[in-house]
Design an enzyme around this catalytic site. Structure first.
Site, PDB file in Angstrom:
ATOM      1  N   GLN A  72       1.011  -1.158  -0.003  1.00 51.20           N
ATOM      2  CA  GLN A  72      -0.054   0.081  -0.106  1.00 51.20           C
ATOM      3  C   GLN A  72       0.828   1.207   0.035  1.00 51.20           C
ATOM      4  OE1 GLN A  72      -3.226   0.471  -0.462  1.00 51.20           O
ATOM      5  NE2 GLN A  72      -3.915  -1.506  -0.565  1.00 51.20           N
ATOM      6  N   SER A  73       2.062   1.107  -0.722  1.00 56.73           N
ATOM      7  CA  SER A  73       2.895   2.184  -0.560  1.00 56.73           C
ATOM      8  C   SER A  73       2.389   3.503  -1.045  1.00 56.73           C
ATOM      9  CB  SER A  73       4.387   1.891  -1.410  1.00 56.73           C
ATOM     10  OG  SER A  73       5.191   2.986  -1.539  1.00 56.73           O
ATOM     11  N   ASN A  74       2.213   4.671  -0.570  1.00 54.38           N
ATOM     12  CA  ASN A  74       1.765   6.124  -1.282  1.00 54.38           C
ATOM     13  C   ASN A  74       3.106   6.468  -1.977  1.00 54.38           C
ATOM     14  OD1 ASN A  74      -0.683   6.289   0.266  1.00 54.38           O
ATOM     15  ND2 ASN A  74       0.781   6.077   2.073  1.00 54.38           N
TER      16      ASN A  74
END
Ligand SMILES: *Cc1c(COP(=O)(O)O)cnc(C)c1O
Length: 322
Positions: A72-74
């Site tokens: 879920q890396s922004n």
């Protein structure tokens, strides 16, 4: 140091009087710096870093941005967007298996069309090693990769938060105040390091460890000094200030204090935080105010670093409903 405009700046600095009163701050002391409003495919703190990183990539004649992070890396999502804005390619390492049903940031990663490399579960430095391997492979194919560490946490990337420290100081000065403390979530620690370099003293930044990087206590002060040098500022004074007690069972793990923080921000201010970063940072702010590590009369800026897409990751749906 060059920057490539990518973000909507300056971001707003807003009073949070209702939340401030609920937490026992003196009137007008709690503020929120809205770096969730930077734009760039949904906004967040990585936009300011990418302005400096992309300028460096272009100056070096690179043709593909390479970085990585958790599923879920922004930072991965925003790097994909920055590459598209600039006509560069992006190859992005995700330390996870490809999900059977994409949610949250992964939906945006697919939409943005970056080349995704799923390497399975890796720890922090295992993911950094996979970024190295990906750069080597691309170079062997005749490409010119620009390597960014997880979170864009190189000294060049952290320059974005030296500028942000100046920006927030100027905004508060217009209201006749000075920044006593900025509270921020620490993933890679690059944002924290840049803020310290900009504000000049470790005691003006409380970093809340979200449980991703094992060596923040060494990395943040080392990086802060390095960034200060790059920015032509004096080496920061004071001792690094980190809260390691808010991440619960680890990166992204739900905690009751994070849930309370999400509820407080939403219900007093209509402000939506995320469960991975900003919820835990706000939990750190709440705890520090309650036990007086942050005084009632301290002008306190909560840095909202974005992260909204992760709220829509399937893992949190039942937790939010309660
Ligand atoms: C990456 C990120 C952070 C942490 O920033 P670092 O510079 O990696 O410490 C905080 N909040 C959000 C929403 C992020 O995406």
């Amino acid at each position: 140091m060059d920057r490539t405009p990518l973000a909507h700046l300056p971001t707003p600095l807003e009073r949070a009087d209702r939340l401030g009163a609920a937490l026992g701050f003196d009137d007008g002391r709690l503020w929120v710096k809205r770096d969730d409003c930077t734009g760039l495919a949904g906004g967040g703190n990585k936009a300011r870093k990418l302005e400096y990183l992309c300028a460096d990539a272009l100056a070096q004649g690179c043709d593909v941005l390479v970085t990585g992070g958790g599923r879920q890396s922004n930072h991965v999502r925003m790097t994909a967007a920055a590459a598209n804005r600039l006509g560069l390619a992006a190859t992005l390492v995700l330390s996870s298996n490809e999900p059977s049903h994409p949610t949250g940031n992964v939906v945006l990663d697919y939409l943005l069309g970056a080349d995704l490399v799923w390497v399975g579960d890796r720890d922090y430095y295992g993911c950094e090693a996979a970024i190295d391997e990906t750069c080597e492979r691309l170079a062997a194919e005749g490409r010119r990769p620009y390597r960014m560490p997880i979170g864009g946490a190189s000294p060049v990337g952290a320059m974005g938060y030296v500028a942000a420290a100046d920006e927030v100081s100027a905004q508060l000065a217009a209201s006749g105040a000075i920044v006593d403390v900025v509270v921020v979530a620490d993933g890679s620690g690059g944002t924290h390091a840049g803020l310290v370099a900009g504000l000049g003293d470790h005691r003006r930044v409380l970093g809340v460890d979200v449980g991703t990087r094992p060596d923040l206590d060494e990395q943040v002060p080392a990086k802060a000094t390095e960034v200060a040098t790059l920015a032509g500022r004096a080496a920061p004074t004071g001792v690094v200030w980190l809260d390691h007690d808010r991440f619960g069972d680890g990166y992204g793990a739900p905690t009751p204090a994070c849930r309370e923080a999400l509820d407080l921000a939403a219900r007093y201010e209509g402000l939506v935080l995320d469960p991975v970063y900003t919820g835990k940072a706000m939990a750190g702010l709440v705890a520090a105010r309650r036990d007086d590590r942050i005084a009632a009369d301290a002008t306190t800026v909560f840095l909202h670093t974005g992260g909204l897409p992760a709220l829509f990751a399937a893992a949190y749906a039942d937790w939010i409903r309660g």
